[in-house]
Design an enzyme around this catalytic site. Sequence first.
Site, PDB file in Angstrom:
ATOM      1  CD  GLU A  47      -0.603  -2.131  -5.897  1.00  0.00           C
ATOM      2  OE1 GLU A  47      -0.018  -3.211  -6.134  1.00  0.00           O
ATOM      3  OE2 GLU A  47      -0.895  -1.310  -6.785  1.00  0.00           O
TER       4      GLU A  47
ATOM      5  CD  GLU B 104       2.929  -2.319 -11.560  1.00  0.00           C
ATOM      6  OE1 GLU B 104       3.050  -3.082 -12.548  1.00  0.00           O
ATOM      7  OE2 GLU B 104       2.432  -2.690 -10.486  1.00  0.00           O
TER       8      GLU B 104
END
Length: 377
Positions: free
Chosen positions: A263, A159
């Site tokens: 995820e 991220e």
Amino acid sequence: MIKSKRWLMACLVLASCGFTATTSPEASLKKVFKNDFLMGAALNGKQASGKDPEATAIITQHFNTISPENVLKWEAIHPQPEKYNFGPADAYVAFGRQHNMFTVGHTLVWHSQTPDWVFEDAHGKAAGKALLQQRMAEHINTVAGRYKGQIGGWDVVNEALNDDGTLRQSKWYTIIGEDYLAQAYQLARKADPKAELYYNDYNLWKPAKREGALRLVRSLQAKGLKVDGIGMQGHWGLESPSIAQIEESIVAFSKVGKVMITELDIDVLPNPSNRNGADIDATFAFDEKYNVYTNGLPEEVQQKLARRYADIFALFHKHREKIARVTFWGVTDADSWLNNWPIKGRTSYPLLFDRTYQPKPALDAVLKSVSKSSSSQ
């Protein structure tokens, strides 16, 4: 008989006859997709240590790859400057080895779930560039080095991008500069030359962020650094992103390396401000209007969730030559982080197994999605 078979095929293609929660004991995600991609789940500490036997039964039946939900994140494994907590991570790696699974490491460098001391000097002020570089090197050498040859692939950086594709102004970036990214991959390769190295992020279906990820990976690869692929976090909703948006990113990312769907979960609950993605800092106060299914998921929503999963996995099967791995973020609804994000205390239903470890109609939908994909090609 012919009419019956035609009706069944139409149901598979259109998902118009509904999905059931009953599957045969032999049904297995990893078997259905054995020629396509690895199927995985993220394990919490209890599951990774083998202390949740009902979850272990699901994991070993359906999955051939695992990811750690938290035990390899910096705050868990390296909570203090001179202290490492290897026990839970060792148990996770041992679980993967015991069950002959492709074991993923998540994550080495992230702006979140990293203790404050990492970015501070001895006086509590912002650490200097050299000190933070030293800490990153020591952490990666120690953690990735410890599991050399046991972890098959690492989410090296997690991220690092904003939704507009620019680099996040994290403390890694503001203290070290953009070069922290290249240094992280260089260190990870040195610590374990044979492990695959990934970049992982959410909202990569958004065009601007997709382009930012492509620029980032290509720039690292142009420096001669090893970046084997991109992990597309699948924190999606019942309607957004569209299948076309997901597909565009799968195709684009396949041109720079392996594509991993990481995820994966589908949030069925209303979301404050219509937020999407997975920014764990974006939380809200509890409000009952965002916690609407406390007594169970209505059948209409169960079927909508199942159809959504059917469409998504039909897309994955269509692009099976580009996708290396699909990993759910959790095993059952009870394990999901969405019970506490973006609001703590919600009752969420994003996965294929319910709170009592039973299969949901969504599992039936995923198992049948191969037929749906094949029929539509």
